[in-house]
Design an enzyme around this catalytic site. Structure first.
Site, PDB file in Angstrom:
ATOM      1  N   MET A   1       0.836  -1.199   0.000  1.00 36.35           N
ATOM      2  CA  MET A   1       0.000   0.000   0.000  1.00 36.35           C
ATOM      3  C   MET A   1       0.871   1.249   0.000  1.00 36.35           C
ATOM      4  O   MET A   1       1.704   1.443   0.873  1.00 36.35           O
ATOM      5  CB  MET A   1      -0.918   0.010   1.227  1.00 36.35           C
ATOM      6  CG  MET A   1      -1.812   1.240   1.316  1.00 36.35           C
ATOM      7  SD  MET A   1      -2.997   1.028   2.679  1.00 36.35           S
ATOM      8  CE  MET A   1      -3.424   2.721   3.031  1.00 36.35           C
TER       9      MET A   1
ATOM     10  N   ALA B   1       3.674  -1.261   3.838  1.00 37.64           N
ATOM     11  CA  ALA B   1       3.237   0.124   3.653  1.00 37.64           C
ATOM     12  C   ALA B   1       4.409   0.956   3.174  1.00 37.64           C
ATOM     13  O   ALA B   1       5.491   0.931   3.765  1.00 37.64           O
ATOM     14  CB  ALA B   1       2.693   0.701   4.953  1.00 37.64           C
ATOM     15  N   LYS B   2       4.204   1.671   2.089  1.00 42.49           N
ATOM     16  CA  LYS B   2       5.197   2.625   1.596  1.00 42.49           C
ATOM     17  C   LYS B   2       4.776   4.010   2.076  1.00 42.49           C
ATOM     18  O   LYS B   2       3.670   4.470   1.774  1.00 42.49           O
ATOM     19  CB  LYS B   2       5.259   2.586   0.076  1.00 42.49           C
ATOM     20  CG  LYS B   2       6.203   3.635  -0.531  1.00 42.49           C
ATOM     21  CD  LYS B   2       6.026   3.725  -2.039  1.00 42.49           C
ATOM     22  CE  LYS B   2       6.900   4.828  -2.605  1.00 42.49           C
ATOM     23  NZ  LYS B   2       6.598   5.125  -4.024  1.00 42.49           N
ATOM     24  N   VAL B   3       5.666   4.668   2.822  1.00 40.50           N
ATOM     25  CA  VAL B   3       5.341   5.991   3.366  1.00 40.50           C
ATOM     26  C   VAL B   3       6.520   6.942   3.164  1.00 40.50           C
ATOM     27  O   VAL B   3       7.658   6.511   2.969  1.00 40.50           O
ATOM     28  CB  VAL B   3       4.993   5.934   4.876  1.00 40.50           C
ATOM     29  CG1 VAL B   3       3.746   5.099   5.113  1.00 40.50           C
ATOM     30  CG2 VAL B   3       6.170   5.411   5.697  1.00 40.50           C
TER      31      VAL B   3
END
Length: 264
Positions: A143, A176-178
């Site tokens: 995500m 998760a890519k943040v």
């Protein structure tokens, strides 16, 4: 969240995702300084580096180029994406189904969610459908967790990034890519908010070798399980060298200084 350590997109518990969805998301502007990279095969060649655990692209690029690299590159297929021409509240239309991604040979699928946008409700529902379909194919869901919208003034504020990782965990992402929240302490909190889910840092705009590697080093030391990067690799004159250095920083947890010295 499902266990993904045995997934092809994970190496020794970590991931280095080479992203090239910029042609859709940003337009040709990202290739102006490296016009040869307009040819997607040049970036697929870069993705054959041992450090790269997956390459993230949109459907059309996967259709046209992945078959020539399927033995050497793991495919992370983005299911949604929008152009930079869109001027409304952040949104990202679904451009590919999970079934079709699996048919193309994807090893994982990716999905952007703009929490905080006026379109958040619809995006959560679209993510739900994609995530549950991905489970049917045993495909990890990555995500792109990017809080964004007219009510959000700072999308890299520490509390916002921690919320971004928690949202990804809560609605079923496996990675998760943040964005980097500005300090190791803030990154550490964001990783803790994600529980046992893997968090990878977004590579962002191109910076100097040292500045980039130093930030990656700080993120890894804070608990990040890797990186999802595009421009900071393929916009460089020598992408192999920066990948050699990233391999040392991410998988071997060397310092930026040591990695640069070893790859001179």
């Amino acid at each position: 969240m499902i266990p993904i350590d045995d997934s092809p997109i994970v190496r020794d518990g970590k991931s280095l995702i080479l992203a090239m969805d910029h042609g859709l998301e940003h337009g040709p502007v990202d290739f102006e300084e490296v016009p040869e990279k307009l040819d997607p095969s040049t970036v697929f060649e870069t993705a054959t580096h041992d450090a790269v655990s997956a390459m993230a692209v949109q459907k059309g690029i996967a259709e046209g180029y992945y078959p020539s690299y399927e033995d050497d590159v793991n495919l992370l297929l983005k299911l949604n994406g929008t152009s930079n021409l869109w001027m409304g509240e952040p949104d990202s239309p679904v451009n590919c189904s999970v079934d079709y991604a699996a048919e193309l040979g994807a090893d994982a699928v990716g999905f952007t969610v703009y929490s905080g946008s006026n379109h958040e409700v619809e995006m959560f529902e679209e993510f739900r459908d994609a995530q549950e379909q991905a489970r049917e194919h045993d495909l990890p869901m990555v995500m792109w967790s990017y809080p964004r919208g007219q009510g959000l003034k700072n999308d890299t504020k520490p509390g916002t990034i921690s919320y971004a990782t928690r949202i990804a965990l809560e609605i079923g992402a496996d990675i998760a890519k943040v964005k980097y929240p500005g300090s190791p302490e803030a990154m550490e909190h964001a990783c803790k908010a994600a529980g046992d889910m893997n968090v990878v840092m977004s590579g962002g705009s191109k910076t100097s070798d040292y500045d980039f590697l130093s930030t990656v080093e700080a993120a890894v030391q804070a608990g990040c399980k890797g990186l999802a990067v595009g421009r900071n690799v393929w916009q460089r004159e020598n992408p192999t060298r920066i990948l050699d250095a990233l391999e040392r920083v991410i998988y071997e947890e060397e310092t930026a200084d040591a990695a640069l010295e070893a790859t001179e």
